[in-house]
Motif scaffolding. Sequence first.
Motif, PDB file in Angstrom:
ATOM      1  N   ASN A  32       0.856  -1.178   0.000  1.00 48.28           N
ATOM      2  CA  ASN A  32       0.000   0.000   0.000  1.00 48.28           C
ATOM      3  C   ASN A  32       0.896   1.233   0.000  1.00 48.28           C
ATOM      4  O   ASN A  32       1.460   1.608   1.026  1.00 48.28           O
ATOM      5  CB  ASN A  32      -0.897  -0.049   1.256  1.00 48.28           C
ATOM      6  N   TRP A  33       1.035   1.853  -1.181  1.00 48.15           N
ATOM      7  CA  TRP A  33       2.015   2.927  -1.339  1.00 48.15           C
ATOM      8  C   TRP A  33       1.625   4.204  -0.585  1.00 48.15           C
ATOM      9  O   TRP A  33       2.458   5.079  -0.367  1.00 48.15           O
ATOM     10  CB  TRP A  33       2.219   3.247  -2.820  1.00 48.15           C
ATOM     11  N   ASP A  34       0.374   4.297  -0.198  1.00 50.23           N
ATOM     12  CA  ASP A  34      -0.051   5.489   0.547  1.00 50.23           C
ATOM     13  C   ASP A  34       0.172   5.351   2.051  1.00 50.23           C
ATOM     14  O   ASP A  34      -0.137   6.257   2.815  1.00 50.23           O
ATOM     15  CB  ASP A  34      -1.553   5.759   0.309  1.00 50.23           C
ATOM     16  N   SER A  35       0.717   4.191   2.439  1.00 57.41           N
ATOM     17  CA  SER A  35       0.782   3.924   3.884  1.00 57.41           C
ATOM     18  C   SER A  35       2.109   4.365   4.522  1.00 57.41           C
ATOM     19  O   SER A  35       2.388   4.008   5.650  1.00 57.41           O
ATOM     20  CB  SER A  35       0.589   2.432   4.131  1.00 57.41           C
ATOM     21  N   PHE A  36       2.916   5.150   3.789  1.00 60.92           N
ATOM     22  CA  PHE A  36       4.221   5.552   4.341  1.00 60.92           C
ATOM     23  C   PHE A  36       4.036   6.247   5.694  1.00 60.92           C
ATOM     24  O   PHE A  36       3.222   7.148   5.844  1.00 60.92           O
ATOM     25  CB  PHE A  36       4.941   6.508   3.381  1.00 60.92           C
ATOM     26  N   SER A  37       4.833   5.763   6.681  1.00 66.16           N
ATOM     27  CA  SER A  37       4.672   6.340   8.024  1.00 66.16           C
ATOM     28  C   SER A  37       5.914   6.080   8.871  1.00 66.16           C
ATOM     29  O   SER A  37       6.584   5.055   8.744  1.00 66.16           O
ATOM     30  CB  SER A  37       3.436   5.698   8.664  1.00 66.16           C
ATOM     31  N   TYR A  38       6.202   7.060   9.778  1.00 64.48           N
ATOM     32  CA  TYR A  38       7.289   6.879  10.774  1.00 64.48           C
ATOM     33  C   TYR A  38       6.756   6.234  12.049  1.00 64.48           C
ATOM     34  O   TYR A  38       7.483   6.051  12.998  1.00 64.48           O
ATOM     35  CB  TYR A  38       7.878   8.246  11.161  1.00 64.48           C
ATOM     36  N   GLU A  39       5.489   5.932  12.025  1.00 67.22           N
ATOM     37  CA  GLU A  39       4.810   5.529  13.254  1.00 67.22           C
ATOM     38  C   GLU A  39       5.508   4.389  14.007  1.00 67.22           C
ATOM     39  O   GLU A  39       5.691   4.483  15.229  1.00 67.22           O
ATOM     40  CB  GLU A  39       3.370   5.151  12.926  1.00 67.22           C
ATOM     41  N   PRO A  40       5.951   3.319  13.282  1.00 65.53           N
ATOM     42  CA  PRO A  40       6.599   2.228  14.029  1.00 65.53           C
ATOM     43  C   PRO A  40       7.804   2.727  14.835  1.00 65.53           C
ATOM     44  O   PRO A  40       8.072   2.228  15.920  1.00 65.53           O
ATOM     45  CB  PRO A  40       7.059   1.269  12.938  1.00 65.53           C
ATOM     46  N   TYR A  41       8.486   3.751  14.290  1.00 68.74           N
ATOM     47  CA  TYR A  41       9.682   4.266  14.988  1.00 68.74           C
ATOM     48  C   TYR A  41       9.271   5.072  16.220  1.00 68.74           C
ATOM     49  O   TYR A  41       9.871   4.950  17.277  1.00 68.74           O
ATOM     50  CB  TYR A  41      10.522   5.137  14.037  1.00 68.74           C
ATOM     51  N   THR A  42       8.246   5.885  16.039  1.00 69.55           N
ATOM     52  CA  THR A  42       7.790   6.675  17.196  1.00 69.55           C
ATOM     53  C   THR A  42       7.179   5.759  18.253  1.00 69.55           C
ATOM     54  O   THR A  42       7.370   5.958  19.456  1.00 69.55           O
ATOM     55  CB  THR A  42       6.768   7.743  16.768  1.00 69.55           C
ATOM     56  N   LYS A  43       6.502   4.712  17.768  1.00 66.43           N
ATOM     57  CA  LYS A  43       5.899   3.769  18.719  1.00 66.43           C
ATOM     58  C   LYS A  43       6.977   3.009  19.490  1.00 66.43           C
ATOM     59  O   LYS A  43       6.794   2.658  20.651  1.00 66.43           O
ATOM     60  CB  LYS A  43       5.022   2.761  17.965  1.00 66.43           C
ATOM     61  N   LEU A  44       8.096   2.780  18.773  1.00 69.57           N
ATOM     62  CA  LEU A  44       9.187   2.001  19.368  1.00 69.57           C
ATOM     63  C   LEU A  44       9.696   2.658  20.654  1.00 69.57           C
ATOM     64  O   LEU A  44      10.041   1.988  21.619  1.00 69.57           O
ATOM     65  CB  LEU A  44      10.333   1.895  18.348  1.00 69.57           C
ATOM     66  N   ILE A  45       9.678   4.006  20.627  1.00 65.94           N
ATOM     67  CA  ILE A  45      10.146   4.738  21.805  1.00 65.94           C
ATOM     68  C   ILE A  45       9.273   4.407  23.014  1.00 65.94           C
ATOM     69  O   ILE A  45       9.740   4.328  24.144  1.00 65.94           O
ATOM     70  CB  ILE A  45      10.154   6.258  21.514  1.00 65.94           C
ATOM     71  N   PHE A  46       7.986   4.178  22.726  1.00 69.48           N
ATOM     72  CA  PHE A  46       7.072   3.865  23.837  1.00 69.48           C
ATOM     73  C   PHE A  46       6.987   2.372  24.117  1.00 69.48           C
ATOM     74  O   PHE A  46       6.404   1.957  25.095  1.00 69.48           O
ATOM     75  CB  PHE A  46       5.669   4.434  23.543  1.00 69.48           C
ATOM     76  N   GLU A  47       7.589   1.571  23.225  1.00 68.83           N
ATOM     77  CA  GLU A  47       7.590   0.101  23.432  1.00 68.83           C
ATOM     78  C   GLU A  47       8.760  -0.210  24.365  1.00 68.83           C
ATOM     79  O   GLU A  47       9.864  -0.544  23.937  1.00 68.83           O
ATOM     80  CB  GLU A  47       7.765  -0.621  22.091  1.00 68.83           C
TER      81      GLU A  47
END
Lengths: 356, 266
Positions: B44-59
């Motif tokens: 899904n080419w529209d799904s680009f996101s940094y979210e996993p990285y930002t979430k990682l900080i809280f993981e």
Amino acid sequence: MNDILELKNISKHYGKTKVLENINIKIKNNEFFTILGSSGSGKSTIIRMIGGFAKPTNGEIIFEHNNINEIPIFKRPFNTVFQDYALFPNMNVFNNVGFGLKIKNINKNLIKDKVLEVLSIVGLENFSNRMPQELSGGQQQRVALARAIICEPKVILLDEPLGALDAELRKQMQLFLKEIQKKIKITFIFITHDQEEAIFLSDRIAVLYNHKFEQVGSPKELYYSPQSTYMAKFFGECNLFKCQVVETYNELVTLNSEFGKFKTKTNKELQIGDEVIYGIRPEEISLTNNENENSLELKVKEIDFKGSTSTLNLLSKNSNTNIKLQNISSNISKSLSENSVVYIKFNENTGNIFLK
Amino acid sequence: MTKLENFTKYIMAILTGLIVAALYAPIVMTIFFSFYKSRKGKVNWDSFSYEPYTKLIFEKQILESLLNSLYVGGVTVICSVIIGFYFANYYHTSRGKMKELLQFIIFLPFLLPPIITGLSLLIFFREINLPRSLNTVVIGHTIFVLAIVFKIILNKLETLKPSLMESAYDLGASKIQAFWYVLLPNIKLSLIIAGLLAFTISLDETLITLFLIGNDTTWPIKLWAKMRVGFSKQVNASVTLILILTSFLVLLIATIISRSEKRIMY
């Protein structure tokens, strides 16, 4: 010249293997002293013991009247030039040469002046920023020597430093070493297996054979007054043949050989009937026109023409033992042919008598 | 150049390209899918996101395990390189017969199945009443990687001429000065390589770690545990971060080495 270093009754064994036995030598201040021997004769072991890299099994190493057997390497006033140069690959020429001063915490400016001075002595003043791997064998050798000189040691030990160089460069470096030793006036102890190199460079030579020094002396002494048949054959060619003492008169003896009777001088005490070996260099024998009291009659076996001079191989009349003559003028030898009868003469002052 | 030679050249180039692609594709995919989502094999080419990285900080668990791994890896590198150098130097300079026995002892834990090494250490630590922790993991990892570190350093030492250290002593250097100015600069590359390898092996190690870890957790064990309950984007993100970190370290070290070789002492 005073003695600077003495090896006293030095022996070195590795387990049951005997390398050196009862080595005694006194080395003079400022002399170029060479230890000459074949590969595996133990000459490097001597230098390693002097340098402190190996300990003698027995005996004493005495430097300026003090026993230094227990003095560690870094406190001995000697420096070594290794056969493989052992330059530090992580340092450029400047740092290699300055290393000995740097670790003594000497002022940086002083180090700089001294390094540049020593580099100019060895002719490498423009190479200070080069890395060792960017230098030729001869240049590396000069850096190794500069590195040793800068520490102003009392003795420089050179462990076959010219062994890895080609013939031409080797000759250049021999000349360079000889000149530099005279210039800086430091005792050099040099190791080699090359007789010519030893003769060219040395004030004195010690010949190592069979775990001990066979003879120590100046190149001329070793060549003209060998003390054993091994020494007589070691430097150049020598005619050796068995003789019997038939007459003695003061220092003159008459010897009987298969070539005939002849007189010679000796300082050895001989009795009539003693069996000895007489040795004479090929160039010390001269041809004589006719038979006289001290001449021997032989026949020509072979004439080896070499231009202005010739080498003759002569046979005794009654046996197949031959004797060699060198530097015979070709003017004389051209009148000779195979089986011609010739008379030779030994000068009474030449030749050596060896006891059997 | 003949046509056949040209053809062969192109075929070889394509083959090399395919091999390189096969080697690096999984890594590229991991990085790619840390930014994009896919469903049933379609990106899904529209799904680009940094979210996993930002979430990682809280993981917190993943981050903690990552820090644990970095701690274990770092201390393992320090211990194994120091001990490995000491043993390699002893092996290189000693003439005694004990050195062969020493080499055998160093290699044994590496050659044995890790389960045996891990279990033996576990029993040993229990017998001496040493509670399991990250430090027991460090001990286990050090013992495990020591063989590799020892061999890399020993190989380098054996290429150095014996006269190198002798000439340092001859010029008046003490043992420490000879080590610092001559030996260390000439073997530093092998120490760095040995350390990097030790770090990689330590970061990757799970079996011995499982026996010795106690209540803490390391990064690979945490990832493994997480994957059992489903794949999360944070796993991809943490793999990408580690990849960037190690690549940066390698580049940094390479730069330091090439600069230091040209450096002048004074």
